[in-house]
Design a protein around this motif. Structure first.
Motif, PDB file in Angstrom:
ATOM      1  N   ASP A 400       9.613   8.931   0.429  1.00 25.65           N
ATOM      2  CA  ASP A 400      10.033   8.180   1.608  1.00 25.65           C
ATOM      3  C   ASP A 400       9.538   8.783   2.919  1.00 25.65           C
ATOM      4  N   SER A 401       8.586   9.693   2.855  1.00 25.00           N
ATOM      5  CA  SER A 401       8.065  10.246   4.113  1.00 25.00           C
ATOM      6  C   SER A 401       7.251   9.184   4.852  1.00 25.00           C
ATOM      7  N   ASN A 402       7.012   9.406   6.136  1.00 30.02           N
ATOM      8  CA  ASN A 402       6.390   8.392   6.991  1.00 30.02           C
ATOM      9  C   ASN A 402       4.991   8.011   6.516  1.00 30.02           C
ATOM     10  N   LYS A 403       4.720   6.688   6.500  1.00 26.07           N
ATOM     11  CA  LYS A 403       3.422   6.187   6.050  1.00 26.07           C
ATOM     12  C   LYS A 403       2.760   5.275   7.078  1.00 26.07           C
ATOM     13  N   VAL A 404       3.335   5.124   8.247  1.00 24.34           N
ATOM     14  CA  VAL A 404       2.814   4.201   9.258  1.00 24.34           C
ATOM     15  C   VAL A 404       2.434   4.973  10.518  1.00 24.34           C
ATOM     16  N   ASN A 405       1.180   4.697  10.998  1.00 25.54           N
ATOM     17  CA  ASN A 405       0.707   5.339  12.240  1.00 25.54           C
ATOM     18  C   ASN A 405       0.906   6.847  12.196  1.00 25.54           C
ATOM     19  N   LEU A 406       0.379   7.476  11.155  1.00 27.17           N
ATOM     20  CA  LEU A 406       0.569   8.917  10.987  1.00 27.17           C
ATOM     21  C   LEU A 406      -0.100   9.690  12.115  1.00 27.17           C
ATOM     22  N   SER A 407       0.663  10.552  12.770  1.00 24.63           N
ATOM     23  CA  SER A 407       0.101  11.451  13.776  1.00 24.63           C
ATOM     24  C   SER A 407      -0.530  12.641  13.066  1.00 24.63           C
ATOM     25  N   GLU A 408      -1.248  13.445  13.812  1.00 16.28           N
ATOM     26  CA  GLU A 408      -1.835  14.649  13.226  1.00 16.28           C
ATOM     27  C   GLU A 408      -0.744  15.587  12.723  1.00 16.28           C
ATOM     28  N   TYR A 446       6.241  -0.560   0.231  1.00 17.25           N
ATOM     29  CA  TYR A 446       5.992   0.152   1.483  1.00 17.25           C
ATOM     30  C   TYR A 446       5.123  -0.705   2.404  1.00 17.25           C
ATOM     31  N   LEU A 447       4.221  -1.467   1.807  1.00 19.89           N
ATOM     32  CA  LEU A 447       3.385  -2.371   2.601  1.00 19.89           C
ATOM     33  C   LEU A 447       4.172  -3.592   3.068  1.00 19.89           C
ATOM     34  N   LEU A 448       5.170  -3.997   2.288  1.00 21.40           N
ATOM     35  CA  LEU A 448       5.988  -5.175   2.592  1.00 21.40           C
ATOM     36  C   LEU A 448       7.453  -4.747   2.701  1.00 21.40           C
ATOM     37  N   PRO A 449       7.836  -4.105   3.788  1.00 19.10           N
ATOM     38  CA  PRO A 449       9.180  -3.513   3.870  1.00 19.10           C
ATOM     39  C   PRO A 449      10.314  -4.529   3.825  1.00 19.10           C
ATOM     40  N   ASP A 450      10.021  -5.810   4.087  1.00 17.56           N
ATOM     41  CA  ASP A 450      11.070  -6.824   3.989  1.00 17.56           C
ATOM     42  C   ASP A 450      11.096  -7.479   2.608  1.00 17.56           C
ATOM     43  N   TYR A 451      10.264  -6.979   1.684  1.00 14.21           N
ATOM     44  CA  TYR A 451      10.218  -7.446   0.294  1.00 14.21           C
ATOM     45  C   TYR A 451       9.854  -8.934   0.187  1.00 14.21           C
ATOM     46  N   ASP A 452       9.097  -9.416   1.144  1.00 19.29           N
ATOM     47  CA  ASP A 452       8.670 -10.818   1.138  1.00 19.29           C
ATOM     48  C   ASP A 452       7.266 -10.896   0.550  1.00 19.29           C
ATOM     49  N   ALA A 453       7.184 -11.265  -0.723  1.00 18.04           N
ATOM     50  CA  ALA A 453       5.897 -11.278  -1.424  1.00 18.04           C
ATOM     51  C   ALA A 453       5.029 -12.463  -1.035  1.00 18.04           C
ATOM     52  N   GLU A 460      -1.920  -2.204  10.039  1.00 21.52           N
ATOM     53  CA  GLU A 460      -1.391  -0.870  10.339  1.00 21.52           C
ATOM     54  C   GLU A 460      -0.732  -0.250   9.109  1.00 21.52           C
ATOM     55  N   ARG A 461      -0.008  -1.055   8.360  1.00 21.04           N
ATOM     56  CA  ARG A 461       0.640  -0.524   7.158  1.00 21.04           C
ATOM     57  C   ARG A 461      -0.392  -0.190   6.082  1.00 21.04           C
ATOM     58  N   ILE A 462      -1.412  -1.018   5.948  1.00 27.17           N
ATOM     59  CA  ILE A 462      -2.464  -0.731   4.967  1.00 27.17           C
ATOM     60  C   ILE A 462      -3.161   0.582   5.312  1.00 27.17           C
ATOM     61  N   GLN A 463      -3.551   0.744   6.576  1.00 19.61           N
ATOM     62  CA  GLN A 463      -4.243   1.971   6.974  1.00 19.61           C
ATOM     63  C   GLN A 463      -3.330   3.182   6.864  1.00 19.61           C
ATOM     64  N   GLY A 464      -2.072   3.014   7.189  1.00 18.18           N
ATOM     65  CA  GLY A 464      -1.139   4.123   7.070  1.00 18.18           C
ATOM     66  C   GLY A 464      -1.003   4.599   5.633  1.00 18.18           C
ATOM     67  N   MET A 465      -0.971   3.644   4.702  1.00 15.81           N
ATOM     68  CA  MET A 465      -0.863   4.016   3.283  1.00 15.81           C
ATOM     69  C   MET A 465      -2.129   4.731   2.815  1.00 15.81           C
ATOM     70  N   ILE A 466      -3.280   4.257   3.279  1.00 18.62           N
ATOM     71  CA  ILE A 466      -4.549   4.923   2.934  1.00 18.62           C
ATOM     72  C   ILE A 466      -4.536   6.364   3.426  1.00 18.62           C
ATOM     73  N   ASP A 467      -4.157   6.553   4.688  1.00 22.20           N
ATOM     74  CA  ASP A 467      -4.142   7.904   5.274  1.00 22.20           C
ATOM     75  C   ASP A 467      -3.158   8.805   4.526  1.00 22.20           C
ATOM     76  N   TRP A 468      -1.979   8.283   4.240  1.00 25.62           N
ATOM     77  CA  TRP A 468      -0.929   9.061   3.575  1.00 25.62           C
ATOM     78  C   TRP A 468      -1.384   9.529   2.198  1.00 25.62           C
ATOM     79  N   VAL A 515      -5.858  -0.813  -0.665  1.00 23.99           N
ATOM     80  CA  VAL A 515      -5.634   0.614  -0.416  1.00 23.99           C
ATOM     81  C   VAL A 515      -6.393   1.487  -1.409  1.00 23.99           C
ATOM     82  N   ILE A 516      -6.189   1.244  -2.702  1.00 24.40           N
ATOM     83  CA  ILE A 516      -6.768   2.133  -3.726  1.00 24.40           C
ATOM     84  C   ILE A 516      -8.277   2.321  -3.578  1.00 24.40           C
ATOM     85  N   PRO A 517      -9.072   1.265  -3.317  1.00 21.76           N
ATOM     86  CA  PRO A 517     -10.523   1.484  -3.205  1.00 21.76           C
ATOM     87  C   PRO A 517     -10.928   2.404  -2.059  1.00 21.76           C
TER      88      PRO A 517
END
Length: 667
Positions: A400-408, A446-453, A460-468, A515-517
């Motif tokens: 559950d650590s932060n995955k969005v707009n990760l700072s240095e 994590y990409l869909l925090p409101d669980y709306d498929a 921003e969420r996609i890039q945050g997950m990639i960085d994380w 994300v995975i690619p």
């Protein structure tokens, strides 16, 4: 004796997948244990004794365990004519050698003029024909070298020699990562210490020094020749075999060998250590040079090189037949590795004074499982779990650590925590062969925090997950680089997908395709609720789709996708424990057939309550009653102790369960 249609169907499936024709279905020995299901085998070397001119090779199925065996059927009169001995003496030598190498769990039987030898069916390729990708990487080759040397040591200690040891008579199984010697028709019992071998031509598995002492069999000269053979010529043959294998893995021109068996290193492949390769060459030369090379020491050198060289996940894919396409699996260094496991996360009840996770872990061990999955929440709990005799650990780590707009600072904190955690796992378990997979819960949420498929996630969420994921993977890679050579344990990093069908069928942006690619993760966990009820074909396509999104990972071959969650809750079958067992067993079989290396059931104790009612994701319910599915897994683990092909025999065992007819299983 099992004669169910399912057994016949499995036989037909195997026959079709291997191009055989079903010719008969005949009981071929007195105790009705084995039944031939196939016609003559197309590839005789799938039978360890080889085909030969005095025998036919058949594929047989053990009707009790479902295990497939090879059967060599000799004609005694023809054997006598060929071997010029009574009582099939040479055949008895072959059988003895099989037993020495622990390849045969039964014995041969004489029926009329036929003699049957039962032995494991080898679903593999010999090292003469094997391609580099079938052998695997350098670490795989070192493991095969260790196994082959240990087998020859075992044979020599019993005072036998193979006498025909070359790359064509050493088979590897790319799926199970096992190695077998085959074709023992020229085996010799070494009294005296040097004996004679009749050969045609001048095959390179014997050294020139042996040919220097050869003589023609006939006074007219020419072939056949009589060549002296002994344990030294066996060692030379093994050295030539391993030279052939390593030359394929390391690449053309890396090694060379002369007529005297001197092996030299000609170039250093990219990413390889010169010191490691020189040690390999010296070890191979110990086999091929004159003298009495110590096989025990040679095997220990191969083992040490293997342990220090590469990181390989203990993933197994040894499903024997099938039209299902499967990639070359990763190495298996546990001979009887389990595939199915369960987990202990967020339980809504417990029954003892133990920590709830520890309580469930004890139940897993009682059930026979060597696999555990949990969330890393408490240091003392983690230490206790590591002290337990599990072989494979799956862990949610900082899920559950932060995955969005990760700072240095965020990236550094994630890197440091993960690096130190992996370091601690490797060093604390340095003397144990444990495997740890660290990852997280369902990533698409994590990409869909409101669980709306119905939505696509934000950029921003996609890039945050990639960085994380990339920060975590680098931490794992760096810690393995720095401390992996000091530990027998292994650590791998995974991400978890859970909305794969959205991407496959609807073209939506999900973790699997967005994300995975763009990451370098070791493995992917599939929380498989969107596919578990689908057909075998759809399941296979879904897993293949995930695999194709992964970037190649040096040092990790084969399947990198496992099932991190599956499970039909008791709620969905009106809390009928028999139906709950049946539907989950059938799902497990489908995933076994897909070839994934691990399949994790959700879970030991239920974690969901709706409208004051347990959902029933359980093996033990909230009244502390072990469910039929618990007993199925317990029975499977016990049966697996005698399995030689865990996946294939587990499929057969589970498919032949009939809990619905056993009232005693009802709660």
């Amino acid at each position: 004796m099992i004669t169910s249609p399912k057994t016949n169907a499995r036989a037909e499936e195997l026959a079709k997948s291997k191009g055989y024709t079903l010719e008969h279905s005949k009981i071929i020995n007195a105790d009705n244990t084995y039944k031939t299901n196939m016609g003559t085998m197309a590839h005789a070397k799938r039978c360890p004794l080889g085909e030969g001119q005095n025998a036919s090779i058949f594929l047989a199925q053990n009707l009790t365990t479902g295990e497939f065996l090879a059967v060599k059927k000799y004609d005694k009169s023809r054997a006598k004519e060929s071997y010029h001995v009574d009582d099939t003496k040479q055949i008895e030598i072959e059988q003895t050698v099989l037993n020495i190498l622990d390849m045969n769990r039964g014995t041969y039987k004489v029926n009329a003029n036929e003699l049957h030898v039962y032995m494991p069916y080898i679903d593999g390729v010999d090292l003469e024909k094997a391609k580099a990708n079938e052998i695997g990487d350098f670490s795989d080759a070192l493991r095969y070298a260790q196994l082959a040397t240990e087998k020859l040591l075992k044979l020599h200690k019993a005072n036998f020699i193979h006498a025909d040891l070359h790359a064509g008579n050493v088979m590897i199984c790319p799926q199970s990562k096992m190695l077998h010697f085959v074709d023992f028709e020229k085996c010799k019992y070494m009294e005296p210490e040097t004996q004679e071998l009749e050969i045609w031509g001048k095959p390179n598995f014997l050294p020139q020094r042996a040919y220097d002492k050869a003589r023609p069999k006939n006074t007219s000269g020419g072939d056949p020749m009589i060549v002296p053979v002994n344990k030294e010529t066996d060692r030379y043959g093994l050295g030539m075999t391993l030279y052939t294998m390593f030359s394929k893995v390391l690449g053309e021109g890396t090694l060379s060998i002369d007529n005297d068996g001197k092996i030299e290193l000609k170039k250093i492949p990219n990413g390889m250590s010169k010191d490691t390769l020189n040690e390999l060459v010296n070890n191979l030369h110990t086999l091929t040079r004159p003298g009495s090379g110590d096989l025990e020491n040679i095997a220990s050198v191969f083992k040490a090189l293997k342990n220090s060289h590469a990181f390989q996940p203990l993933m197994q894919n040894n499903y024997l037949p099938s039209s299902i396409g499967s990639k070359t699996p990763s190495p298996q260094t546990v001979s009887n590795q389990q595939i199915i496991g369960t987990q202990a996360i967020g339980a809504k009840y417990h029954f003892t004074n133990d920590d709830p996770v520890i309580e469930q872990a004890k139940l897993m061990l009682e059930m026979g499982s060597k696999i555990v999955k949990f969330s890393v929440d408490d240091k003392k709990q983690l230490e206790k779990l590591q002290e337990m005799p599990f072989s494979t650990y799956f862990m949610w780590w900082r899920s559950d650590s932060n995955k969005v707009n990760l700072s240095e600072n965020d990236k550094k904190a994630e890197y440091d925590a993960t690096y130190n955690f992996v370091k601690e796992l490797l060093l604390k378990n340095a003397k144990d062969e444990k495997t740890f997979y660290i990852g997280h819960w369902e990533g698409d949420w994590y990409l869909l925090p409101d669980y709306d498929a119905s939505k696509n996630p934000s950029p921003e969420r996609i890039q945050g997950m990639i960085d994380w994921l990339n920060v975590r993977q680098k931490a794992v890679d760096d810690a393995r680089r720095d401390f992996g050579s000091k530990s027998l344990s292994k650590v791998y990093h995974y991400t978890e997908v859970n909305r794969v069908r959205d991407a496959m069928d609807k073209g939506m942006n999900r973790l699997v395709n967005s994300v995975i690619p763009k990451t370098n993760v070791d493995c992917v966990s599939y929380s498989s609720y969107d596919v578990q009820y689908e057909s075998q074909n759809t399941i296979n396509k879904s897993i293949k789709y995930i695999e194709e999104k992964l970037l190649p990972k040096p040092g990790i071959n084969g399947p990198r996708v496992f099932v991190g969650e599956f499970g039909a809750p008791a709620r969905d079958v009106n809390f009928d424990p028999i139906k709950h067992e049946e539907v989950n067993r059938k799902i497990a079989v489908k995933f076994l057939k897909s070839g994934v290396p691990y399949i994790l059931y959700w879970q030991m104790y239920n974690n969901e309550i709706e409208k004051n009612q347990q959902a029933g994701f359980w093996l033990v319910n909230d009244k502390n009653q072990k469910q039929p599915l618990y007993n199925t897994f317990k029975g499977l683990y016990k049966a697996q102790e005698g399995f030689k092909n865990v996946r294939e025999q587990s499929i057969s065992w589970l498919e032949n369960m009939e809990y619905g007819k056993k009232e005693k299983m009802r709660m």
